[in-house]
Motif scaffolding. Structure first.
Motif, PDB file in Angstrom:
ATOM      1  N   MET A   1       0.846  -1.208   0.000  1.00  0.00           N
ATOM      2  CA  MET A   1       0.000   0.000   0.000  1.00  0.00           C
ATOM      3  C   MET A   1       0.874   1.249   0.000  1.00  0.00           C
ATOM      4  SD  MET A   1      -2.940   1.107   2.725  1.00  0.00           S
ATOM      5  CE  MET A   1      -3.714   2.708   2.614  1.00  0.00           C
ATOM      6  N   ALA A   2       0.545   2.173  -0.880  1.00  0.00           N
ATOM      7  CA  ALA A   2       1.367   3.375  -1.022  1.00  0.00           C
ATOM      8  C   ALA A   2       1.042   4.412   0.045  1.00  0.00           C
ATOM      9  CB  ALA A   2       1.171   3.978  -2.407  1.00  0.00           C
ATOM     10  N   LEU A   3       2.071   5.015   0.577  1.00  0.00           N
ATOM     11  CA  LEU A   3       1.909   6.198   1.418  1.00  0.00           C
ATOM     12  C   LEU A   3       1.794   7.410   0.497  1.00  0.00           C
ATOM     13  CD1 LEU A   3       4.711   5.396   4.009  1.00  0.00           C
ATOM     14  CD2 LEU A   3       2.252   5.083   4.331  1.00  0.00           C
ATOM     15  N   LYS A   4       1.092   8.446   0.957  1.00  0.00           N
ATOM     16  CA  LYS A   4       0.898   9.617   0.101  1.00  0.00           C
ATOM     17  C   LYS A   4       1.245  10.902   0.849  1.00  0.00           C
ATOM     18  CE  LYS A   4      -2.628   7.647  -2.946  1.00  0.00           C
ATOM     19  NZ  LYS A   4      -3.956   7.859  -3.586  1.00  0.00           N
ATOM     20  N   PHE A   5       2.055  11.719   0.168  1.00  0.00           N
ATOM     21  CA  PHE A   5       2.370  13.052   0.692  1.00  0.00           C
ATOM     22  C   PHE A   5       1.534  14.048  -0.099  1.00  0.00           C
ATOM     23  CE2 PHE A   5       4.765  17.037   0.784  1.00  0.00           C
ATOM     24  CZ  PHE A   5       4.999  17.173   2.143  1.00  0.00           C
ATOM     25  N   PRO A   6       0.595  14.731   0.533  1.00  0.00           N
ATOM     26  CA  PRO A   6      -0.325  15.600  -0.216  1.00  0.00           C
ATOM     27  C   PRO A   6       0.357  16.863  -0.751  1.00  0.00           C
ATOM     28  CG  PRO A   6      -0.706  15.795   2.145  1.00  0.00           C
ATOM     29  CD  PRO A   6       0.296  14.685   1.973  1.00  0.00           C
ATOM     30  N   ILE A   7      -0.090  17.279  -1.913  1.00  0.00           N
ATOM     31  CA  ILE A   7       0.351  18.547  -2.498  1.00  0.00           C
ATOM     32  C   ILE A   7      -0.824  19.512  -2.366  1.00  0.00           C
ATOM     33  CG2 ILE A   7       1.227  19.733  -4.547  1.00  0.00           C
ATOM     34  CD1 ILE A   7       2.189  16.988  -5.567  1.00  0.00           C
ATOM     35  N   LEU A 320       9.826  12.055   4.004  1.00  0.00           N
ATOM     36  CA  LEU A 320      10.521  10.942   3.354  1.00  0.00           C
ATOM     37  C   LEU A 320      11.452  10.245   4.345  1.00  0.00           C
ATOM     38  CD1 LEU A 320      10.600   9.837   0.385  1.00  0.00           C
ATOM     39  CD2 LEU A 320      12.748  11.090   0.124  1.00  0.00           C
ATOM     40  N   ARG A 321      12.189  11.023   5.126  1.00  0.00           N
ATOM     41  CA  ARG A 321      13.108  10.456   6.107  1.00  0.00           C
ATOM     42  C   ARG A 321      12.359   9.694   7.199  1.00  0.00           C
ATOM     43  NH1 ARG A 321      15.840  15.343   8.351  1.00  0.00           N
ATOM     44  NH2 ARG A 321      16.769  13.812   9.771  1.00  0.00           N
ATOM     45  N   LEU A 322      11.170  10.145   7.503  1.00  0.00           N
ATOM     46  CA  LEU A 322      10.370   9.472   8.524  1.00  0.00           C
ATOM     47  C   LEU A 322       9.862   8.119   8.026  1.00  0.00           C
ATOM     48  CD1 LEU A 322       8.982   9.737  11.341  1.00  0.00           C
ATOM     49  CD2 LEU A 322       7.027  10.747  10.128  1.00  0.00           C
ATOM     50  N   ASN A 323       9.555   8.035   6.730  1.00  0.00           N
ATOM     51  CA  ASN A 323       8.885   6.850   6.204  1.00  0.00           C
ATOM     52  C   ASN A 323       9.803   5.849   5.518  1.00  0.00           C
ATOM     53  OD1 ASN A 323       5.812   7.151   6.591  1.00  0.00           O
ATOM     54  ND2 ASN A 323       6.455   9.182   5.926  1.00  0.00           N
ATOM     55  N   ILE A 324      10.971   6.258   5.056  1.00  0.00           N
ATOM     56  CA  ILE A 324      11.937   5.278   4.549  1.00  0.00           C
ATOM     57  C   ILE A 324      12.857   4.942   5.712  1.00  0.00           C
ATOM     58  CG2 ILE A 324      13.767   4.792   2.883  1.00  0.00           C
ATOM     59  CD1 ILE A 324      12.472   6.586   0.910  1.00  0.00           C
ATOM     60  N   ALA A 325      12.452   3.941   6.469  1.00  0.00           N
ATOM     61  CA  ALA A 325      13.167   3.600   7.705  1.00  0.00           C
ATOM     62  C   ALA A 325      13.867   2.254   7.621  1.00  0.00           C
ATOM     63  CB  ALA A 325      12.196   3.608   8.882  1.00  0.00           C
ATOM     64  N   ASP A 326      13.663   1.519   6.520  1.00  0.00           N
ATOM     65  CA  ASP A 326      14.290   0.208   6.342  1.00  0.00           C
ATOM     66  C   ASP A 326      14.977   0.182   4.980  1.00  0.00           C
ATOM     67  OD1 ASP A 326      13.104  -0.939   8.754  1.00  0.00           O
ATOM     68  OD2 ASP A 326      11.222  -0.787   7.639  1.00  0.00           O
ATOM     69  N   ASP A 327      15.826  -0.858   4.791  1.00  0.00           N
ATOM     70  CA  ASP A 327      16.456  -0.973   3.482  1.00  0.00           C
ATOM     71  C   ASP A 327      15.462  -1.552   2.485  1.00  0.00           C
ATOM     72  OD1 ASP A 327      16.390  -3.598   4.210  1.00  0.00           O
ATOM     73  OD2 ASP A 327      18.529  -3.976   3.949  1.00  0.00           O
ATOM     74  N   GLY A 328      15.945  -1.905   1.310  1.00  0.00           N
ATOM     75  CA  GLY A 328      15.053  -2.217   0.202  1.00  0.00           C
ATOM     76  C   GLY A 328      15.055  -1.053  -0.759  1.00  0.00           C
ATOM     77  N   VAL A 329      14.301  -1.180  -1.844  1.00  0.00           N
ATOM     78  CA  VAL A 329      14.190  -0.111  -2.837  1.00  0.00           C
ATOM     79  C   VAL A 329      12.768   0.431  -2.818  1.00  0.00           C
ATOM     80  CG1 VAL A 329      14.335   0.482  -5.290  1.00  0.00           C
ATOM     81  CG2 VAL A 329      15.996  -1.110  -4.292  1.00  0.00           C
ATOM     82  N   TRP A 330      12.670   1.755  -2.742  1.00  0.00           N
ATOM     83  CA  TRP A 330      11.387   2.441  -2.666  1.00  0.00           C
ATOM     84  C   TRP A 330      11.147   3.255  -3.932  1.00  0.00           C
ATOM     85  CZ3 TRP A 330       8.486   2.279   2.063  1.00  0.00           C
ATOM     86  CH2 TRP A 330       9.135   1.605   3.100  1.00  0.00           C
ATOM     87  N   ARG A 331       9.900   3.372  -4.312  1.00  0.00           N
ATOM     88  CA  ARG A 331       9.522   4.186  -5.479  1.00  0.00           C
ATOM     89  C   ARG A 331       8.858   5.467  -5.002  1.00  0.00           C
ATOM     90  NH1 ARG A 331       8.603   1.819 -10.136  1.00  0.00           N
ATOM     91  NH2 ARG A 331      10.655   0.964  -9.624  1.00  0.00           N
ATOM     92  N   ILE A 332       9.326   6.587  -5.514  1.00  0.00           N
ATOM     93  CA  ILE A 332       8.712   7.897  -5.285  1.00  0.00           C
ATOM     94  C   ILE A 332       8.030   8.267  -6.592  1.00  0.00           C
ATOM     95  CG2 ILE A 332       9.139  10.318  -4.709  1.00  0.00           C
ATOM     96  CD1 ILE A 332      11.797   9.319  -3.386  1.00  0.00           C
ATOM     97  N   ARG A 333       6.722   8.453  -6.568  1.00  0.00           N
ATOM     98  CA  ARG A 333       5.991   8.624  -7.836  1.00  0.00           C
ATOM     99  C   ARG A 333       4.937   9.718  -7.735  1.00  0.00           C
ATOM    100  NH1 ARG A 333       2.917   3.427  -9.901  1.00  0.00           N
ATOM    101  NH2 ARG A 333       1.457   3.989  -8.225  1.00  0.00           N
ATOM    102  N   ARG A 334       4.892  10.496  -8.802  1.00  0.00           N
ATOM    103  CA  ARG A 334       3.784  11.444  -8.958  1.00  0.00           C
ATOM    104  C   ARG A 334       3.210  11.294 -10.360  1.00  0.00           C
ATOM    105  NH1 ARG A 334       3.400  18.026  -9.636  1.00  0.00           N
ATOM    106  NH2 ARG A 334       1.193  18.161  -9.123  1.00  0.00           N
ATOM    107  N   GLY A 335       1.906  11.049 -10.445  1.00  0.00           N
ATOM    108  CA  GLY A 335       1.235  11.011 -11.734  1.00  0.00           C
ATOM    109  C   GLY A 335       0.982  12.414 -12.240  1.00  0.00           C
TER     110      GLY A 335
END
Length: 393
Positions: A1-7, A320-335
């Protein structure tokens, strides 16, 4: 499930001005005319005014084009950071490491509809971010499939105009060391976008320290002898000449990206070559980076605010720093036109190809060096030596 940062609407970001750290160059690297990496400033160019009337289409058939379909990741930036750390014996204190282009997209998000995708990974308390190469290639293919303009100018030709303007506006050495023949024959020089100078700076937004790498077009005079002092870089741009109200409106919108790009690397001056619709250089104009937001607001046409861009970026990086707390690869995406930026994990472990093995091995080595106890032998032998005899008074 994607987290969302509102604009949100820009007015939501005007209540507070975020502290910003002035970009300070602490390292650099170059790509030579074959795009080979060099750990030096050998590809720095000096600005020299071009002559209006030049045809920016000239030499297109001889264009030496860099193949950027190859994914170069963060490799050169990480290599340069590692070299700097080997010299200082300390890891840089950045919490975000990325290319300037990635933060340019983030900063502009409150005022444009640009879609983007980036990959990110957490390594030793620092988030490393790069462009999602597959998305970039798909977007490029879509753009290249568009029909030419009514006047027949292709997107590739119009892109070439920018590189041609750079060639016409730069010389390889200070003007006092460059021959008159070279200066006057710049129009005959083949355009080569493989050669680049890249500045690596420490900057910051709010509580987030950022390390950025980005290409710089030219220097006005010379680098200061004291590291970290402001450098009189020049950003070179081309734009359609301004004739109508709509032209000015479009240019003022374009100035937001110009300002962001220069702001991020601490480039104080932007020089724009205004061209006709068919690529003839009409005039050249200088803009002071710090004055651009005020000039745009004064004209009241394009509605963007530099302080909003900064505030939004500071909040996003903190999230972003709060939510990327583990390793792995994360996608940052805006449609396109989306009112949020999504974050979701695409690989559960590892760092993909974002952080190189060489860089990780260096950081392990650096940590071992710092935790290593003092060498007893180097202090005078393996056995404890008796204290020196007291001298007679």
């Amino acid at each position: 499930m994607a987290l969302k940062f509102p604009i949100y609407a820009p007015s939501r970001y005007t209540d507070t001005n975020e502290p910003v750290k002035r970009p300070r160059e602490f390292a650099c690297f170059s790509y030579d005319h074959d795009h080979k990496f060099r750990q030096d400033d050998s590809s720095v160019k000096w600005y020299y005014p071009p002559s209006p009337g030049a045809d920016l289409c000239t030499g297109y058939d001889r264009f030496i084009r860099h193949d950027d379909s190859i994914d170069e990741h963060l490799d050169s930036l990480l290599r340069t950071i590692a070299t700097h750390e080997q010299q200082t014996g300390e890891a840089i204190d950045a919490q975000i490491v990325t290319w300037r282009g990635m933060l340019t997209k983030i900063m502009g998000a409150p005022f444009d509809n640009e879609e983007f995708e980036m990959n990110a990974t957490l390594y030793r308390n620092c988030i490393f971010i790069e462009e999602h190469h597959g998305f970039k290639e798909k977007k490029r293919a879509l753009e290249s499939s568009r029909p030419p303009r009514r006047d027949g100018m292709s997107p590739k030709m119009m892109q070439y105009w920018g590189y041609k303007f750079e060639t016409l506006s730069t010389i390889p050495r200070p003007w006092g060391e460059t021959s008159r023949d070279y200066i006057e024959s710049r129009d005959e020089e083949p355009v080569n976008n493989k050669e680049q100078y890249c500045s690596v700076v420490r900057t910051g937004f709010g509580n987030t320290v950022v390390c950025l790498g980005g290409e710089v077009d030219a220097i006005w005079d010379s680098k200061p002898e004291t590291p970290g002092e402001p450098i009189n870089w020049v950003e070179l741009k081309t734009s359609a000449e301004i004739v109508t109200y709509n032209d000015q409106f479009s240019f003022d919108r374009k100035l937001m990206k110009y300002w962001i790009q220069s702001f991020l690397l601490g480039v104080p001056k932007i020089i724009v070559g205004f061209r006709t619709r068919d690529g003839i250089l009409a005039k050249v104009e200088e803009f002071q980076t710090r004055s651009i937001p005020y000039a745009v607001q004064g004209r009241g046409l394009a509605k963007w605010d530099g302080n909003v861009c900064i505030r939004f970026t500071a909040l996003f990086l903190e999230w972003l720093r709060l939510n990327i707390a583990d390793d792995g690869v994360w996608r940052i995406r805006r449609g396109r036109g989306s009112d949020s930026i999504e974050l979701f994990r695409v690989e559960e472990a590892g760092h993909g190809e974002i952080v190189t093995d060489d860089f990780m091995n260096w950081r392990i080595k650096l940590e071992m060096q710092k935790s290593k106890p003092p060498d007893v032998e180097s202090a005078g032998g393996s056995e404890s030596a008796p204290p020196p005899a007291a001298e007679a008074a």
